[in-house]
Write a protein that holds these residues in place. Structure first.
Motif, PDB file in Angstrom:
ATOM      1  N   GLY A 229      -0.906   3.339  -4.496  1.00  0.00           N
ATOM      2  CA  GLY A 229       0.083   2.419  -3.940  1.00  0.00           C
ATOM      3  C   GLY A 229      -0.152   2.091  -2.479  1.00  0.00           C
ATOM      4  N   GLU A 230      -1.046   2.854  -1.803  1.00  0.00           N
ATOM      5  CA  GLU A 230      -1.277   2.592  -0.376  1.00  0.00           C
ATOM      6  C   GLU A 230      -2.585   1.848  -0.131  1.00  0.00           C
ATOM      7  N   ASN A 231      -3.254   1.453  -1.211  1.00  0.00           N
ATOM      8  CA  ASN A 231      -4.494   0.707  -1.048  1.00  0.00           C
ATOM      9  C   ASN A 231      -4.179  -0.737  -0.667  1.00  0.00           C
ATOM     10  N   ASP A 232      -4.922  -1.246   0.305  1.00  0.00           N
ATOM     11  CA  ASP A 232      -4.810  -2.663   0.637  1.00  0.00           C
ATOM     12  C   ASP A 232      -5.698  -3.419  -0.348  1.00  0.00           C
ATOM     13  N   ARG A 233      -5.052  -3.916  -1.400  1.00  0.00           N
ATOM     14  CA  ARG A 233      -5.848  -4.457  -2.508  1.00  0.00           C
ATOM     15  C   ARG A 233      -6.631  -5.703  -2.102  1.00  0.00           C
ATOM     16  N   SER A 234      -6.224  -6.362  -0.992  1.00  0.00           N
ATOM     17  CA  SER A 234      -7.008  -7.528  -0.560  1.00  0.00           C
ATOM     18  C   SER A 234      -8.432  -7.103  -0.196  1.00  0.00           C
ATOM     19  N   LYS A 235      -8.592  -5.833   0.251  1.00  0.00           N
ATOM     20  CA  LYS A 235      -9.934  -5.351   0.603  1.00  0.00           C
ATOM     21  C   LYS A 235     -10.822  -5.160  -0.626  1.00  0.00           C
ATOM     22  N   PHE A 236     -10.199  -5.090  -1.792  1.00  0.00           N
ATOM     23  CA  PHE A 236     -10.952  -4.869  -3.027  1.00  0.00           C
ATOM     24  C   PHE A 236     -10.996  -6.118  -3.898  1.00  0.00           C
ATOM     25  N   ALA A 237     -10.432  -7.234  -3.359  1.00  0.00           N
ATOM     26  CA  ALA A 237     -10.252  -8.435  -4.185  1.00  0.00           C
ATOM     27  C   ALA A 237     -11.586  -8.983  -4.692  1.00  0.00           C
ATOM     28  N   ALA A 238     -12.609  -8.977  -3.831  1.00  0.00           N
ATOM     29  CA  ALA A 238     -13.902  -9.537  -4.255  1.00  0.00           C
ATOM     30  C   ALA A 238     -14.461  -8.726  -5.422  1.00  0.00           C
ATOM     31  N   ALA A 239     -14.354  -7.412  -5.330  1.00  0.00           N
ATOM     32  CA  ALA A 239     -14.864  -6.566  -6.420  1.00  0.00           C
ATOM     33  C   ALA A 239     -14.076  -6.817  -7.697  1.00  0.00           C
ATOM     34  N   GLU A 240     -12.754  -6.829  -7.580  1.00  0.00           N
ATOM     35  CA  GLU A 240     -11.938  -7.020  -8.780  1.00  0.00           C
ATOM     36  C   GLU A 240     -12.208  -8.382  -9.421  1.00  0.00           C
ATOM     37  N   GLN A 241     -12.273  -9.430  -8.604  1.00  0.00           N
ATOM     38  CA  GLN A 241     -12.515 -10.769  -9.157  1.00  0.00           C
ATOM     39  C   GLN A 241     -13.878 -10.843  -9.836  1.00  0.00           C
ATOM     40  N   THR A 242     -14.881 -10.228  -9.216  1.00  0.00           N
ATOM     41  CA  THR A 242     -16.238 -10.291  -9.783  1.00  0.00           C
ATOM     42  C   THR A 242     -16.311  -9.493 -11.085  1.00  0.00           C
ATOM     43  N   LEU A 243     -15.614  -8.357 -11.159  1.00  0.00           N
ATOM     44  CA  LEU A 243     -15.580  -7.593 -12.414  1.00  0.00           C
ATOM     45  C   LEU A 243     -14.857  -8.388 -13.501  1.00  0.00           C
ATOM     46  N   ARG A 244     -13.787  -9.083 -13.117  1.00  0.00           N
ATOM     47  CA  ARG A 244     -13.073  -9.912 -14.107  1.00  0.00           C
ATOM     48  C   ARG A 244     -13.965 -11.053 -14.602  1.00  0.00           C
ATOM     49  N   ARG A 245     -14.742 -11.635 -13.680  1.00  0.00           N
ATOM     50  CA  ARG A 245     -15.683 -12.694 -14.102  1.00  0.00           C
ATOM     51  C   ARG A 245     -16.750 -12.114 -15.030  1.00  0.00           C
ATOM     52  N   LEU A 246     -17.221 -10.918 -14.701  1.00  0.00           N
ATOM     53  CA  LEU A 246     -18.281 -10.281 -15.490  1.00  0.00           C
ATOM     54  C   LEU A 246     -17.892 -10.157 -16.967  1.00  0.00           C
ATOM     55  N   ILE A 247     -16.654  -9.721 -17.218  1.00  0.00           N
ATOM     56  CA  ILE A 247     -16.264  -9.492 -18.615  1.00  0.00           C
ATOM     57  C   ILE A 247     -15.849 -10.781 -19.321  1.00  0.00           C
ATOM     58  N   SER A 248     -15.584 -11.832 -18.549  1.00  0.00           N
ATOM     59  CA  SER A 248     -15.013 -13.044 -19.161  1.00  0.00           C
ATOM     60  C   SER A 248     -15.955 -14.238 -19.171  1.00  0.00           C
ATOM     61  N   GLU A 249     -17.091 -14.163 -18.460  1.00  0.00           N
ATOM     62  CA  GLU A 249     -17.993 -15.314 -18.410  1.00  0.00           C
ATOM     63  C   GLU A 249     -19.327 -14.945 -19.066  1.00  0.00           C
ATOM     64  N   ASP A 250     -19.920 -15.946 -19.682  1.00  0.00           N
ATOM     65  CA  ASP A 250     -21.158 -15.729 -20.416  1.00  0.00           C
ATOM     66  C   ASP A 250     -22.237 -15.155 -19.501  1.00  0.00           C
ATOM     67  N   SER A 251     -22.485 -15.859 -18.385  1.00  0.00           N
ATOM     68  CA  SER A 251     -23.435 -15.330 -17.405  1.00  0.00           C
ATOM     69  C   SER A 251     -22.965 -15.764 -16.022  1.00  0.00           C
ATOM     70  N   LEU A 252     -23.327 -14.987 -15.030  1.00  0.00           N
ATOM     71  CA  LEU A 252     -22.901 -15.273 -13.659  1.00  0.00           C
ATOM     72  C   LEU A 252     -24.097 -15.812 -12.879  1.00  0.00           C
ATOM     73  N   ASP A 253     -23.873 -16.910 -12.170  1.00  0.00           N
ATOM     74  CA  ASP A 253     -24.959 -17.501 -11.387  1.00  0.00           C
ATOM     75  C   ASP A 253     -24.626 -17.357  -9.906  1.00  0.00           C
ATOM     76  N   PHE A 254     -25.472 -16.634  -9.181  1.00  0.00           N
ATOM     77  CA  PHE A 254     -25.209 -16.422  -7.759  1.00  0.00           C
ATOM     78  C   PHE A 254     -26.134 -17.244  -6.873  1.00  0.00           C
ATOM     79  N   GLY A 255     -26.827 -18.216  -7.444  1.00  0.00           N
ATOM     80  CA  GLY A 255     -27.729 -19.048  -6.639  1.00  0.00           C
ATOM     81  C   GLY A 255     -29.004 -18.297  -6.290  1.00  0.00           C
ATOM     82  N   SER A 256     -29.738 -18.830  -5.282  1.00  0.00           N
ATOM     83  CA  SER A 256     -31.026 -18.225  -4.983  1.00  0.00           C
ATOM     84  C   SER A 256     -30.833 -16.914  -4.206  1.00  0.00           C
ATOM     85  N   PHE A 257     -31.795 -16.017  -4.376  1.00  0.00           N
ATOM     86  CA  PHE A 257     -31.730 -14.688  -3.771  1.00  0.00           C
ATOM     87  C   PHE A 257     -32.073 -14.765  -2.283  1.00  0.00           C
ATOM     88  N   GLU A 258     -31.197 -14.255  -1.451  1.00  0.00           N
ATOM     89  CA  GLU A 258     -31.433 -14.298  -0.002  1.00  0.00           C
ATOM     90  C   GLU A 258     -31.593 -12.865   0.517  1.00  0.00           C
TER      91      GLU A 258
END
Ligand SMILES: [Zn+2]
Length: 343
Positions: A229-258
């Motif tokens: 309950g004391e976690n600032d979930r905004s700090k974890f938002a990118a991870a949570e959103q990317t995990l949600r995309r991982l399970i729900s999208e066919d493939s993830l495209d992150f563009g060219s590797f930098e």
């Protein structure tokens, strides 16, 4: 709906060392949920995509943010707010240590995989649980549909101490195989720009999945430990959103590797505590990834002084109070991303 599916985490924590009782439920959207044990939930879409995904948390029970993230994703799957197109296994690894609010009950579970749970004479509940978890991962990967599959495993943690590089992942030993660019990009999308390359086999959970099942698997450190309950979930938002995309999208495209967006480190020294008389030569609360220069005194172990061997040698996971023979400090140095063999 079965109570267990309504509050999977509560049920898991009430049956903390396991309650092997398979329960199944198919949702209106055709997704089947199967509970294999306390904390073990398989999510099977009706026409699964090509990925088999393991998301684990609470290998260390006081690392609450990953547990909250998994709980929320699971709740949204159950209420059909979260789409899932790939088979996914959620593992809440050590419910008893969640109940205690501690890293572990008797023994650090992340040193008990690849059979280490059965080495030596010691016997405890964490060893039993690690052995069972190995079997669940095996069952999950080995019961996948026919055809070419991609096996993934993200073992989610938070660190005990502050870190100069807040989010980092451990890339388990690959036995000489190239490092995977897409996986580095996936981690970056999770907010993880720092990756530590292991150069030898370990007894961690993520190495188990790499070594036994040829999965892309990582130990992912998402920030600092806080109580529930004391976690600032905004700090974890990118991870949570990317995990949600991982399970729900066919493939993830992150563009060219930098290459310059990724900060890659490899091990320089592992300092094990060999004597009762052991001390680290810096304050208890020094942050992970604090840098030292060649010749700086890092630790004193009995009569021996241990020094940094390189300029820019960064310390990670210092813990002077570990049991004798265990790792008290890891040091790492940066390597240029371009110098790695990448695929
Ligand atoms: Zn941890």
């Amino acid at each position: 709906m079965n109570k267990a599916f309504e509050d999977f985490l509560a049920w898991t924590c009430a049956n903390e060392w396991g309650s092997e009782e398979t329960q199944k439920k198919t949702l209106n959207n055709g997704v089947t949920l199967s509970i294999w044990d306390s904390g073990v939930l398989e999510v099977s879409p009706p026409k699964p995509g090509k990925k088999d995904i393991v998301l684990s948390c609470a290998v260390h029970g006081n690392e609450t943010a990953p547990i909250e993230i998994c709980r929320d994703i699971i709740n949204d799957i159950i209420t059909e707010k979260q789409t899932v197109i790939h088979r996914t296994l959620f593992l809440i690894a050590n419910p008893a240590s969640i109940n205690k609010g501690e890293r572990f009950v008797e023994e650090n579970m992340n040193r008990l995989f690849s059979g280490a749970h059965s080495n030596g004479k010691a016997h405890n509940k964490e060893r039993e649980r690690a052995a069972k978890i190995e079997q669940y991962v095996k069952r999950f990967y080995e019961t996948s549909p026919e055809g070419e599959r991609e096996r993934l495993h993200y073992d989610l943690h938070t660190a005990i101490r502050d870190s100069k590089r807040e989010k980092f992942a451990v890339y388990p030993f690959t036995h000489g195989k190239p490092y995977n660019k897409h996986q580095l990009q996936f981690l970056l999308a999770c907010g993880v720009d720092t990756v530590l390359l292991n150069q030898a086999p370990t007894t961690t959970f993520s190495y188990f999945s790499v070594n036994e099942f040829n999965a892309h698997a990582f130990t992912v450190e998402l920030g600092k430990v806080r109580p529930f309950g004391e976690n600032d979930r905004s700090k974890f938002a990118a991870a949570e959103q990317t995990l949600r995309r991982l399970i729900s999208e066919d493939s993830l495209d992150f563009g060219s590797f930098e290459p310059n967006k990724h900060f890659i480190f490899k091990e320089a020294q592992t300092i094990n505590r060999m004597n009762e008389d052991f001390e680290l030569n810096f304050a208890d609360d020094v942050a992970n990834f604090t840098s030292f220069d060649k010749g700086d005194l890092l630790a004193r172990d009995g009569d021996e002084n241990l020094y940094a061997q390189h300029d820019g040698e960064h310390i990670i996971f210092p813990n002077a109070k570990v049991a004798l023979g265990q790792r008290a400090l890891l040091t790492v140095v940066r390597v240029p991303t371009e110098s790695l063999e990448l695929e």
